[in-house]
Design a protein around this motif. Structure first.
Motif, PDB file in Angstrom:
ATOM      1  N   GLU A   1      91.508  69.707  32.052  1.00  0.00           N
ATOM      2  CA  GLU A   1      92.806  69.498  32.705  1.00  0.00           C
ATOM      3  C   GLU A   1      93.414  68.120  32.390  1.00  0.00           C
ATOM      4  N   ASN A   2      92.588  67.059  32.541  1.00  0.00           N
ATOM      5  CA  ASN A   2      93.158  65.707  32.428  1.00  0.00           C
ATOM      6  C   ASN A   2      93.585  65.322  31.008  1.00  0.00           C
ATOM      7  N   VAL A   3      92.926  65.865  29.995  1.00  0.00           N
ATOM      8  CA  VAL A   3      93.369  65.555  28.623  1.00  0.00           C
ATOM      9  C   VAL A   3      94.499  66.518  28.221  1.00  0.00           C
ATOM     10  N   GLY A   4      94.454  67.698  28.762  1.00  0.00           N
ATOM     11  CA  GLY A   4      95.574  68.625  28.582  1.00  0.00           C
ATOM     12  C   GLY A   4      95.595  69.331  27.237  1.00  0.00           C
ATOM     13  N   GLY A   5      94.482  69.307  26.519  1.00  0.00           N
ATOM     14  CA  GLY A   5      94.430  70.032  25.236  1.00  0.00           C
ATOM     15  C   GLY A   5      95.352  69.437  24.182  1.00  0.00           C
ATOM     16  N   ILE A   6      95.574  68.120  24.265  1.00  0.00           N
ATOM     17  CA  ILE A   6      96.541  67.497  23.337  1.00  0.00           C
ATOM     18  C   ILE A   6      96.191  67.822  21.885  1.00  0.00           C
ATOM     19  N   MET A   7      94.934  67.597  21.517  1.00  0.00           N
ATOM     20  CA  MET A   7      94.585  67.796  20.102  1.00  0.00           C
ATOM     21  C   MET A   7      94.315  69.263  19.771  1.00  0.00           C
ATOM     22  N   PHE A   8      93.912  70.037  20.756  1.00  0.00           N
ATOM     23  CA  PHE A   8      93.762  71.476  20.513  1.00  0.00           C
ATOM     24  C   PHE A   8      95.128  72.036  20.107  1.00  0.00           C
ATOM     25  N   LEU A   9      96.155  71.611  20.828  1.00  0.00           N
ATOM     26  CA  LEU A   9      97.521  72.072  20.526  1.00  0.00           C
ATOM     27  C   LEU A   9      98.011  71.514  19.189  1.00  0.00           C
ATOM     28  N   GLU A  10      97.708  70.243  18.934  1.00  0.00           N
ATOM     29  CA  GLU A  10      98.129  69.637  17.656  1.00  0.00           C
ATOM     30  C   GLU A  10      97.407  70.308  16.487  1.00  0.00           C
ATOM     31  N   GLY A  11      96.139  70.654  16.711  1.00  0.00           N
ATOM     32  CA  GLY A  11      95.361  71.346  15.675  1.00  0.00           C
ATOM     33  C   GLY A  11      95.982  72.698  15.349  1.00  0.00           C
ATOM     34  N   ILE A  12      96.356  73.422  16.399  1.00  0.00           N
ATOM     35  CA  ILE A  12      96.995  74.736  16.195  1.00  0.00           C
ATOM     36  C   ILE A  12      98.295  74.547  15.412  1.00  0.00           C
ATOM     37  N   LYS A  13      99.050  73.528  15.802  1.00  0.00           N
ATOM     38  CA  LYS A  13     100.333  73.262  15.132  1.00  0.00           C
ATOM     39  C   LYS A  13     100.101  72.966  13.634  1.00  0.00           C
ATOM     40  N   ALA A  14      99.089  72.139  13.373  1.00  0.00           N
ATOM     41  CA  ALA A  14      98.804  71.765  11.976  1.00  0.00           C
ATOM     42  C   ALA A  14      98.426  72.994  11.151  1.00  0.00           C
ATOM     43  N   LEU A  15      97.601  73.859  11.733  1.00  0.00           N
ATOM     44  CA  LEU A  15      97.169  75.050  10.983  1.00  0.00           C
ATOM     45  C   LEU A  15      98.316  76.053  10.821  1.00  0.00           C
ATOM     46  N   ALA A  16      99.195  76.101  11.819  1.00  0.00           N
ATOM     47  CA  ALA A  16     100.349  77.002  11.708  1.00  0.00           C
ATOM     48  C   ALA A  16     101.227  76.586  10.537  1.00  0.00           C
ATOM     49  N   GLN A  17     101.287  75.277  10.308  1.00  0.00           N
ATOM     50  CA  GLN A  17     102.140  74.769   9.224  1.00  0.00           C
ATOM     51  C   GLN A  17     101.422  74.769   7.871  1.00  0.00           C
ATOM     52  N   ASP A  18     100.099  74.868   7.917  1.00  0.00           N
ATOM     53  CA  ASP A  18      99.305  74.744   6.688  1.00  0.00           C
ATOM     54  C   ASP A  18      99.428  76.016   5.839  1.00  0.00           C
ATOM     55  N   GLU A  19      99.923  75.848   4.625  1.00  0.00           N
ATOM     56  CA  GLU A  19     100.130  77.014   3.753  1.00  0.00           C
ATOM     57  C   GLU A  19      98.821  77.689   3.358  1.00  0.00           C
ATOM     58  N   GLY A  20      97.754  76.917   3.364  1.00  0.00           N
ATOM     59  CA  GLY A  20      96.458  77.477   2.959  1.00  0.00           C
ATOM     60  C   GLY A  20      95.771  78.243   4.071  1.00  0.00           C
ATOM     61  N   THR A  21      96.353  78.259   5.272  1.00  0.00           N
ATOM     62  CA  THR A  21      95.719  78.947   6.400  1.00  0.00           C
ATOM     63  C   THR A  21      96.436  80.254   6.693  1.00  0.00           C
ATOM     64  N   LYS A  22      95.653  81.350   6.695  1.00  0.00           N
ATOM     65  CA  LYS A  22      96.235  82.664   6.944  1.00  0.00           C
ATOM     66  C   LYS A  22      95.871  83.162   8.347  1.00  0.00           C
ATOM     67  N   VAL A  23      94.652  82.796   8.769  1.00  0.00           N
ATOM     68  CA  VAL A  23      94.154  83.266  10.074  1.00  0.00           C
ATOM     69  C   VAL A  23      93.696  82.052  10.883  1.00  0.00           C
ATOM     70  N   LEU A  24      94.006  82.038  12.185  1.00  0.00           N
ATOM     71  CA  LEU A  24      93.543  80.946  13.046  1.00  0.00           C
ATOM     72  C   LEU A  24      92.363  81.429  13.882  1.00  0.00           C
ATOM     73  N   LEU A  25      91.345  80.597  13.976  1.00  0.00           N
ATOM     74  CA  LEU A  25      90.176  80.907  14.796  1.00  0.00           C
ATOM     75  C   LEU A  25      89.979  79.759  15.776  1.00  0.00           C
ATOM     76  N   LEU A  26      90.098  80.055  17.062  1.00  0.00           N
ATOM     77  CA  LEU A  26      89.989  79.022  18.090  1.00  0.00           C
ATOM     78  C   LEU A  26      88.645  79.165  18.796  1.00  0.00           C
ATOM     79  N   VAL A  27      87.954  78.050  18.999  1.00  0.00           N
ATOM     80  CA  VAL A  27      86.626  78.092  19.618  1.00  0.00           C
ATOM     81  C   VAL A  27      86.541  77.041  20.712  1.00  0.00           C
ATOM     82  N   SER A  28      86.096  77.493  21.882  1.00  0.00           N
ATOM     83  CA  SER A  28      85.982  76.554  22.995  1.00  0.00           C
ATOM     84  C   SER A  28      85.252  77.217  24.144  1.00  0.00           C
ATOM     85  N   LYS A  29      84.765  76.386  25.070  1.00  0.00           N
ATOM     86  CA  LYS A  29      84.408  76.941  26.376  1.00  0.00           C
ATOM     87  C   LYS A  29      85.746  77.218  27.045  1.00  0.00           C
TER      88      LYS A  29
END
Lengths: 520, 231
Positions: free
Chosen positions: A233-261
């Motif tokens: 809660e307190n960090v708010g997933g800042i980098m999880f969201l930024e990571g998703i954003k980066a992969l969404a923009q990455d031309e070499g990425t076709k599928v996103l796989l998210l892993v977490s508790k």
């Protein structure tokens, strides 16, 4: 002017060494020109045209080394020819001393001078200094992988907000692994390159999914670790969201796989909102989360790391239609597990009925608890989750117990259990001697940073333990890892362990064995 | 022929990749189906450990070939054959032997891609420094380039004119003739046909030997840029 030549039979050197020696000979007093080359006919022709040919070279073979010198007089020519062997040795020594691994700058500034084009800094210093170093790197425009732990929460939040403002990634703190542009960072495996992008707030989880998908013939475009606290809660997933954003923009990425508790509710909400804007297929493994949370979102919700990795592979290879075969693949594995359980259970002495899991990877310990929920009760752990109960004394197991040996209580003053097996090896023998223990469940994590001799260190202990209990293992890694997954698996099997392809599979098998013992 | 190498060298059609062994100290090596013996020590392997070096043709992306050229010009060692791509690099070849060698390579390469294949190969083969002379590495690269293009007609001509006997170079030339790629070159070829990281794939090839990787890559690139060879 005088030309002199010598032939060295069966001597082999690389091109740079030979060129360097030729240049150094040419610089000797009285030497006008020199060359050291292999005795091919064509090189003899070049020597002829360069004015360096001598009659004795006509007998040189392709595997011979020709030393040709043109000098002002006999003395200079003889000295040069005589100096060749010493020069060849000296160049070889210089080259090994000048290997890149020896260049070790002592500060970030110095490192940037050595490698001015760098765009990522890996920081592994004591936690109290780590924030400051990370800030410096971000200010220099570098992405950061912060391997250090014990970084205060408020520092983490501040650094991540700053990184986001600057469009940079701050992976960590306590980020054990990442793979960026094919470069494995921290504890990482040698995986194929491909089109599956991973964002993970779970280190060994990232290693497991990247290894599985690589072994299945798919590959990783980028694997971004965020550190486990990011999805709180307190960090708010800042980098999880930024990571998703980066992969969404990455031309070499076709599928996103998210892993977490399971992320905090507010973080999950933000993640789902972000994913709605992305057209690429997404697989999410939120270990222990209720599947309903992702219902109707279009996201493929996987219950285990194995399922998540396999789903991503099918999406990568065959698109959405490929998912239809996922159930079949998993059912095939299940069949194998059930038959292996019967065999292993029949060998155990009566009275043995409990499972003991000794994990070096925290994510694996969590995944085990998720899979044992409702199957093995009561279940105790030093890192309880998914209904597991807290173990009073982490050093003493009771009934069904799974222990995360990577927790701080075990790692103060000693290397992580993925590196140093001594503590777990002792515990393996202790557990096997408990007359109530039936199954020992272990993870073995390969790759850079991990123990380099896993088989040699585990085999004697497992051989001993396997005389009394069923030993079930999974090996996280790939055949290309420095330790070699296949060799390690073979050695563990030879020592009496049942080796399963994934942690999830090993957990299911372990529970199956226990259930065969409990059955009337 | 087989080579015992570490994972830094990587897999290849003749390579046995073993980490933790000092390959220079290996005495006896016996290869059997399913296992090898290294100074008497038996090491088993499964089918999945066997490397498949053949290239399966795919359409190339011209922008990736351009990226390969740019990266090769930027990163190739100074004494490699990258002067065939960027003539300014000839400045590194000033001593008499080096000058004659470089001129010979320029002439040979021009003939190979200018309709005088046999003559060009005969000029280039066996020339240069190193255990596998640069000229041979270049010709191996040319043959690999032809395999990547799927234009294998001229491969036989290149091989027959290049091969001179039993040496180490001959082994590498034969592998190139047969289209058996080292893993790092295969990975590079892969990135040329899809969106991928040409830069890091090329780094892997450049790390093959002191200048052999660069010389091989120059031969491959020139073949791709010329879209094959006229016999």
């Amino acid at each position: 002017m005088l030309r002199k030549g010598a032939i060295r039979k069966g001597e082999y050197f690389d091109s740079v060494t030979l060129m360097t020696v030729g240049r150094e000979l040419s610089g000797m007093r009285g030497v006008l020109d020199a060359a050291v080359v292999m005795g091919t006919r064509e090189n003899r022709a070049i020597l002829e045209n360069a004015g360096l040919m001598v009659p004795e070279f006509s007998s040189a073979g392709e595997a011979d080394l020709m030393v040709a010198v043109k000098a002002v007089d006999e003395k200079a020519a003889s000295s040069a020819v005589a100096a060749v062997d010493a020069l060849l040795d000296a160049v070889k020594k210089r080259k090994s001393a000048a290997s890149p691994s020896e260049a070790r700058p002592r500060s970030l500034d110095a490192a940037l001078k050595v490698l001015p084009g760098a765009d990522l800094a890996l920081i592994s210093v004591a936690g109290r200094f780590a924030g400051q170093e990370a800030r410096k790197a971000l200010e220099s425009g570098l992405h950061v992988m912060l391997f250090s732990d014990n970084v205060p929460l408020e520092t983490e939040i501040e650094l991540k907000r700053y990184a986001r403002e600057r469009g940079l990634l701050l992976m960590g703190p306590d980020c054990g692994t990442a793979i960026i542009n094919g470069a494995p960072l921290g504890f990482a495996n040698v995986v194929r390159r491909g089109d599956i992008g991973i964002v993970a707030a779970a280190g060994t989880g990232l290693q497991e999914v990247s290894s599985i998908l690589s072994c299945e013939g798919a590959g990783v475009s980028q694997a971004i670790g965020t550190g486990g606290r990011d999805v709180k809660e307190n960090v708010g997933g800042i980098m999880f969201l930024e990571g998703i954003k980066a992969l969404a923009q990455d031309e070499g990425t076709k599928v996103l796989l998210l892993v977490s508790k399971p992320p905090a509710k507010s973080v999950l909400k933000a993640v789902l909102a972000k994913l709605k804007t992305i057209k690429k297929p997404v697989v999410a493994v939120f270990l222990g989360a209720e599947p309903e949370l992702l219902k109707g979102t279009g996201i493929v919700a996987a219950q285990t790391l194995e399922e998540g990795a396999l789903a991503a592979v099918l999406l990568s290879k065959e698109g959405k239609k490929g998912l239809a075969s996922l159930k079949k693949v998993l059912a095939g594995r299940r069949k194998q597990e059930l038959s292996a359980a019967k065999k292993a259970g029949s060998r155990l002495k009566k009275g043995r009925r409990y499972l003991r899991g000794l994990f070096s990877g925290g994510t694996f310990c969590a995944e085990a608890q998720v899979l044992f929920k409702g199957r093995l009760t009561p279940l105790y752990s030093n890192a309880p989750t998914a209904g597991g109960m807290a173990l009073e004394d982490s050093l003493t197991s009771r009934e069904h117990t799974v222990v995360d040996l990577g927790e701080d209580e075990f790692t103060v003053g000693r290397p992580h259990p993925m590196i140093d097996y001594s503590l777990r090896n002792r515990r393996i023998l202790e557990e096997s001697k408990d007359p109530a223990a039936a199954v020992l469940l272990l993870d073995v994590v390969l790759g850079y940073g991990s123990n380099m001799r896993p088989a040699q260190e585990l085999v004697p202990v497992l051989r001993e333990a396997a005389k009394r209990v069923a030993v079930v293992c999974s090996v996280t890694g790939t055949p290309q890892d420095p330790q070699g997954k296949l060799a390690v698996e073979a050695a563990l099997r030879k020592a009496g362990a049942v080796v399963m392809p994934t942690n999830a599979s090993a957990c299911r098998l372990a529970a199956d064995i226990v259930e065969t013992l409990e059955a009337p | 022929m087989a080579f015992v190498v570490g994972s830094d060298v990587g897999r290849g059609p003749c390579n046995i990749v073993l980490d933790g062994f000092d390959s220079e100290k290996v005495g006896a090596l016996t290869v059997r189906p399913g296992c090898i013996f290294l100074d008497g020590l038996r090491l088993g392997y499964g089918k999945e450990a066997v490397y498949e070096g053949r290239w399966r043709g795919r359409k190339l992306m011209p922008e990736n070939i351009l990226a390969m050229r740019a990266e090769l010009c930027a990163k190739a060692p100074v004494h490699s054959l990258a002067f065939l791509l960027e003539r300014e690099r000839l400045a590194y070849f000033r001593r008499p032997f080096d000058k004659v060698f470089a001129e010979r390579m320029v002439v040979g390469a021009a003939k190979i891609f200018g309709g005088e294949l046999r003559e060009g190969v005969r000029i280039v083969r066996g020339c240069g420094y190193g255990l596998t002379p640069s000229g041979d590495d270049f010709l191996a690269g040319v043959m690999y380039g032809l395999h990547v293009l799927g234009d294998t007609g001229p491969v036989d001509v290149v091989y027959k004119c290049a091969c001179r006997g039993e040496g180490l170079s001959s082994v590498f030339l034969k592998l190139a003739h047969d289209g058996l790629f080292p893993e790092k070159l295969k990975a590079l070829a892969g990135t040329l046909s899809r969106k991928g990281d040409v830069r890091s794939a090329l780094s892997g090839v450049l790390a093959m030997g002191a200048s052999s990787g660069a010389d091989l890559a120059v031969g491959t690139l020139m073949t791709l840029e010329n879209e094959g060879i006229r016999c």
